[in-house]
Design an enzyme around this catalytic site. Structure first.
Site, PDB file in Angstrom:
ATOM      1  N   LYS A  26       0.872  -1.174   0.000  1.00  0.00           N
ATOM      2  CA  LYS A  26       0.000   0.000   0.000  1.00  0.00           C
ATOM      3  C   LYS A  26       0.909   1.223   0.000  1.00  0.00           C
ATOM      4  O   LYS A  26       1.748   1.374   0.885  1.00  0.00           O
ATOM      5  CB  LYS A  26      -0.872  -0.038   1.265  1.00  0.00           C
ATOM      6  CG  LYS A  26      -1.904   1.047   1.361  1.00  0.00           C
ATOM      7  CD  LYS A  26      -2.901   0.667   2.468  1.00  0.00           C
ATOM      8  CE  LYS A  26      -3.884   1.726   2.775  1.00  0.00           C
ATOM      9  NZ  LYS A  26      -4.937   1.247   3.707  1.00  0.00           N
ATOM     10  N   ALA A  73      -4.031 -10.369  -0.501  1.00  0.00           N
ATOM     11  CA  ALA A  73      -5.334 -11.048  -0.542  1.00  0.00           C
ATOM     12  C   ALA A  73      -5.728 -11.086  -2.020  1.00  0.00           C
ATOM     13  O   ALA A  73      -6.324 -10.148  -2.549  1.00  0.00           O
ATOM     14  CB  ALA A  73      -6.362 -10.279   0.275  1.00  0.00           C
ATOM     15  N   GLU A 133     -12.321  -8.537  -2.677  1.00  0.00           N
ATOM     16  CA  GLU A 133     -13.252  -8.249  -1.576  1.00  0.00           C
ATOM     17  C   GLU A 133     -14.411  -9.235  -1.541  1.00  0.00           C
ATOM     18  O   GLU A 133     -14.911  -9.655  -2.598  1.00  0.00           O
ATOM     19  CB  GLU A 133     -13.821  -6.826  -1.746  1.00  0.00           C
ATOM     20  CG  GLU A 133     -12.760  -5.738  -1.761  1.00  0.00           C
ATOM     21  CD  GLU A 133     -13.322  -4.351  -2.085  1.00  0.00           C
ATOM     22  OE1 GLU A 133     -12.518  -3.397  -2.097  1.00  0.00           O
ATOM     23  OE2 GLU A 133     -14.550  -4.218  -2.303  1.00  0.00           O
ATOM     24  N   ASP A 183     -15.316  -0.144  11.317  1.00  0.00           N
ATOM     25  CA  ASP A 183     -15.783   0.059   9.943  1.00  0.00           C
ATOM     26  C   ASP A 183     -15.867  -1.273   9.207  1.00  0.00           C
ATOM     27  O   ASP A 183     -15.467  -1.389   8.054  1.00  0.00           O
ATOM     28  CB  ASP A 183     -14.829   1.025   9.218  1.00  0.00           C
ATOM     29  CG  ASP A 183     -15.453   1.608   7.957  1.00  0.00           C
ATOM     30  OD1 ASP A 183     -14.723   2.187   7.135  1.00  0.00           O
ATOM     31  OD2 ASP A 183     -16.679   1.445   7.792  1.00  0.00           O
ATOM     32  N   LYS A 224     -17.255  -4.094   7.062  1.00  0.00           N
ATOM     33  CA  LYS A 224     -18.246  -4.196   5.979  1.00  0.00           C
ATOM     34  C   LYS A 224     -17.664  -5.123   4.922  1.00  0.00           C
ATOM     35  O   LYS A 224     -16.444  -5.350   4.911  1.00  0.00           O
ATOM     36  CB  LYS A 224     -18.540  -2.810   5.399  1.00  0.00           C
ATOM     37  CG  LYS A 224     -17.314  -1.994   5.079  1.00  0.00           C
ATOM     38  CD  LYS A 224     -17.664  -0.577   4.630  1.00  0.00           C
ATOM     39  CE  LYS A 224     -16.400   0.228   4.392  1.00  0.00           C
ATOM     40  NZ  LYS A 224     -16.667   1.576   3.908  1.00  0.00           N
ATOM     41  N   GLU A 239     -16.728  -4.809   2.015  1.00  0.00           N
ATOM     42  CA  GLU A 239     -15.591  -4.285   1.238  1.00  0.00           C
ATOM     43  C   GLU A 239     -14.288  -4.488   2.009  1.00  0.00           C
ATOM     44  O   GLU A 239     -13.227  -4.586   1.422  1.00  0.00           O
ATOM     45  CB  GLU A 239     -15.696  -2.776   0.977  1.00  0.00           C
ATOM     46  CG  GLU A 239     -16.828  -2.315   0.117  1.00  0.00           C
ATOM     47  CD  GLU A 239     -18.030  -1.890   0.964  1.00  0.00           C
ATOM     48  OE1 GLU A 239     -18.457  -2.701   1.805  1.00  0.00           O
ATOM     49  OE2 GLU A 239     -18.536  -0.780   0.761  1.00  0.00           O
ATOM     50  N   ASN A 240     -14.365  -4.492   3.335  1.00  0.00           N
ATOM     51  CA  ASN A 240     -13.143  -4.606   4.136  1.00  0.00           C
ATOM     52  C   ASN A 240     -12.816  -6.033   4.523  1.00  0.00           C
ATOM     53  O   ASN A 240     -11.870  -6.273   5.260  1.00  0.00           O
ATOM     54  CB  ASN A 240     -13.279  -3.753   5.409  1.00  0.00           C
ATOM     55  CG  ASN A 240     -13.201  -2.273   5.091  1.00  0.00           C
ATOM     56  OD1 ASN A 240     -12.627  -1.891   4.076  1.00  0.00           O
ATOM     57  ND2 ASN A 240     -13.774  -1.435   5.929  1.00  0.00           N
ATOM     58  N   ASP A 258      -8.159  -2.527   6.481  1.00  0.00           N
ATOM     59  CA  ASP A 258      -8.647  -1.163   6.643  1.00  0.00           C
ATOM     60  C   ASP A 258      -8.815  -0.765   8.108  1.00  0.00           C
ATOM     61  O   ASP A 258      -9.918  -0.544   8.593  1.00  0.00           O
ATOM     62  CB  ASP A 258      -9.971  -0.999   5.894  1.00  0.00           C
ATOM     63  CG  ASP A 258     -10.097   0.434   5.387  1.00  0.00           C
ATOM     64  OD1 ASP A 258     -11.089   0.765   4.738  1.00  0.00           O
ATOM     65  OD2 ASP A 258      -9.167   1.214   5.665  1.00  0.00           O
ATOM     66  N   THR A 265     -19.510   4.036   4.330  1.00  0.00           N
ATOM     67  CA  THR A 265     -20.872   3.701   3.892  1.00  0.00           C
ATOM     68  C   THR A 265     -21.715   3.551   5.151  1.00  0.00           C
ATOM     69  O   THR A 265     -21.378   2.820   6.069  1.00  0.00           O
ATOM     70  CB  THR A 265     -20.875   2.353   3.153  1.00  0.00           C
ATOM     71  OG1 THR A 265     -20.172   1.427   3.926  1.00  0.00           O
ATOM     72  CG2 THR A 265     -20.244   2.509   1.786  1.00  0.00           C
TER      73      THR A 265
HETATM   74  N1  LIG Z   1      -3.793  -6.580   1.294  1.00  0.00           N
HETATM   75  C1  LIG Z   1      -4.472  -6.404   0.150  1.00  0.00           C
HETATM   76  N2  LIG Z   1      -4.481  -7.363  -0.800  1.00  0.00           N
HETATM   77  C2  LIG Z   1      -5.176  -7.190  -1.948  1.00  0.00           C
HETATM   78  N3  LIG Z   1      -5.914  -6.092  -2.241  1.00  0.00           N
HETATM   79  C3  LIG Z   1      -5.925  -5.104  -1.322  1.00  0.00           C
HETATM   80  C4  LIG Z   1      -5.212  -5.203  -0.100  1.00  0.00           C
HETATM   81  N4  LIG Z   1      -5.418  -4.057   0.614  1.00  0.00           N
HETATM   82  C5  LIG Z   1      -6.221  -3.290  -0.136  1.00  0.00           C
HETATM   83  N5  LIG Z   1      -6.536  -3.896  -1.303  1.00  0.00           N
HETATM   84  C6  LIG Z   1      -7.421  -3.357  -2.335  1.00  0.00           C
HETATM   85  O1  LIG Z   1      -6.940  -2.078  -2.723  1.00  0.00           O
HETATM   86  C7  LIG Z   1      -7.984  -1.114  -2.715  1.00  0.00           C
HETATM   87  C8  LIG Z   1      -7.554   0.097  -1.949  1.00  0.00           C
HETATM   88  O2  LIG Z   1      -7.400  -0.273  -0.611  1.00  0.00           O
HETATM   89  P1  LIG Z   1      -6.987   0.831   0.472  1.00  0.00           P
HETATM   90  O3  LIG Z   1      -7.030   0.175   1.808  1.00  0.00           O
HETATM   91  O4  LIG Z   1      -5.734   1.485   0.047  1.00  0.00           O
HETATM   92  O5  LIG Z   1      -8.083   1.942   0.319  1.00  0.00           O
HETATM   93  P2  LIG Z   1      -9.580   1.784   0.841  1.00  0.00           P
HETATM   94  O6  LIG Z   1      -9.534   1.596   2.325  1.00  0.00           O
HETATM   95  O7  LIG Z   1     -10.276   0.744   0.032  1.00  0.00           O
HETATM   96  O8  LIG Z   1     -10.178   3.161   0.447  1.00  0.00           O
HETATM   97  P3  LIG Z   1     -10.311   4.373   1.473  1.00  0.00           P
HETATM   98  O9  LIG Z   1      -8.889   4.749   1.819  1.00  0.00           O
HETATM   99  O10 LIG Z   1     -11.045   5.384   0.683  1.00  0.00           O
HETATM  100  O11 LIG Z   1     -11.061   3.811   2.663  1.00  0.00           O
HETATM  101  C9  LIG Z   1      -9.207  -1.752  -2.091  1.00  0.00           C
HETATM  102  O12 LIG Z   1     -10.206  -1.795  -3.061  1.00  0.00           O
HETATM  103  C10 LIG Z   1      -8.798  -3.143  -1.718  1.00  0.00           C
HETATM  104  O13 LIG Z   1      -9.696  -4.055  -2.277  1.00  0.00           O
END
Ligand SMILES: Nc1ncnc2c1ncn2[C@@H]1O[C@H](COP(=O)(O)OP(=O)(O)OP(=O)(O)O)[C@@H](O)[C@H]1O
Ligand SMILES: O=C(O)[C@@H]1CCC(=O)N(CCc2ccc(Cl)cc2)[C@H]1c1ccccc1Cl
Length: 323
Positions: A63, A115, A119, A158, A160, A162-163, A176, A214
């Site tokens: 990230k 991962a 999601e 948080d 959900k 998506e997380n 997240d 959300t």
């Molecule tokens: N460890 C991981 N492995 C695979 N994909 C990931 C991983 N972490 C995040 N992602 C994907 O990357 C995207 C961005 O994640 P990130 O945590 O940077 O932002 P976010 O939390 O989704 O957005 P926001 O910062 O607006 O809450 C997400 O859609 C997520 O599905």
């Protein structure tokens, strides 16, 4: 020079000093230690890339946060919360693990578990809804992860779909943690053992309210008295179980305000075909008074989770085929 892997975090380079005596130099990982691959996704302040460690060939998600953007948006606090929380939650298969952090002049880097199956929300959207077996498996893995977080004094705040990410084996990896709350470990003033989760102070309220990504999963107590506690994660858990089986969250309206009204009014219905045992569980989680929500141990013993082997067995078994 001989490189040797000393633990996962750092590499040590041994050199010899003027008198030929060996000295070790600790070297942190950096950008050049990785081959960056595809973009996995974008956040408000971050980009997540697949990457391979050039020494070990292990795959990670990295990230990348843009410093200028974070400072401009006053999100430095989130970055530190995410790092501190992930550094606390290092021994559970259901939590995305943070291996290293490093930085350069422009960015911060978090090297995380990859991962690779995206999601849980994506899988749910593709299928429409889950059958009971899949809901039981994913619900159990999410609950086991929540139990671990809470045992370490962390409230996610948080949760959900998506997380909830999915790894190569289609097992849960919760992510997240920038909006998580770390319950201080000060001995409780009033002597009570259980953490109710101390009330958010002013700044946190602002952060808490602003982080409502959300609205569908926000607990009533966060909306009424601004107080998030461990039971707030169990409210979100109840919403997730409902959504996996019904294909939509229990509280959803045309806009956030109307969604909030439904939440504080406990205004939701079950679809006719909603399984009756799962309904009983959801009804014991979507309770306005956080103190009256089913505690984790009771959820584990609920009939809906009958037959689930809790503990390491849950994480060794094959994920059910998503059908
Ligand atoms: N460890 C991981 N492995 C695979 N994909 C990931 C991983 N972490 C995040 N992602 C994907 O990357 C995207 C961005 O994640 P990130 O945590 O940077 O932002 P976010 O939390 O989704 O957005 P926001 O910062 O607006 O809450 C997400 O859609 C997520 O599905
Ligand atoms: O806390 C830490 O681990 C170090 C300490 C030293 C350091 O300088 N940083 C970066 C601090 C920071 C945080 C946010 C921005 Cl926008 C810029 C710098 C921290 C850091 C380094 C890499 C990745 C994340 C963080 Cl918080």
């Amino acid at each position: 020079d001989e490189w040797k892997e000393k633990g996962a975090a750092v590499r040590v380079r041994t050199e010899t000093d003027a008198n030929g005596r060996p000295i070790s130099k600790v070297l942190k990982k950096g950008v050049k230690d990785f081959n960056f691959g595809r973009t996995l996704g974008e956040g408000s302040y971050s980009t997540v890339l697949a990457a391979t460690d050039r020494q070990t060939l292990r795959e990670y998600a990295i990230k990348v946060l843009d410093k200028r953007h974070i400072i401009k948006e006053k999100k430095v606090k989130y970055v530190n919360i995410e790092k501190d929380t992930l550094n606390r939650l290092t021994e559970h298969p259901g939590i995305v693990r943070l291996y290293y952090t490093f930085q350069d002049e422009r960015s911060l880097y978090f090297v995380l578990d990859l991962a690779s199956n995206g999601e849980l929300l994506g899988v749910l959207k593709k299928l429409g809804s889950f059958d009971e077996e899949c809901t039981r498996f994913y619900g159990a893995q999410i609950l086991d992860s929540i139990a671990y977080m809470h045992s370490k004094g962390v409230i996610h705040r948080d949760l959900k779909p998506e997380n909830v990410l999915l790894d190569t084996q289609m097992h849960v990896k919760i992510t997240d943690f920038g909006t998580a709350k770390i319950l201080d470990t000060r001995p409780q003033q009033n002597g009570s053992g259980s953490f109710a989760g101390d009330p958010l102070d002013g700044a946190e309220v602002d952060r808490a309210m602003s982080f409502v990504g959300t609205a569908e999963y926000v607990s009533p107590e966060l909306l009424t008295d601004k107080n998030a506690c461990k039971a707030s994660d169990l409210w979100a858990f109840g919403c997730i179980i409902y959504q996996l089986l019904a294909g939509r969250p229990p509280f959803k309206a045309a806009n956030e305000y109307q969604t909030f009204q439904k939440i504080v009014g406990l205004d939701y219905q079950f679809p006719r075909e909603f399984p009756v045992v799962a309904r009983d569980l959801v009804e014991r989680l979507l309770v306005l008074d956080p103190a009256k929500r089913l505690p984790i141990e009771h959820i584990k013993n609920h009939q809906f989770f009958e037959g689930v082997t809790w503990g390491t067995g849950l994480w060794k078994q094959r994920a059910p085929r998503i059908k």
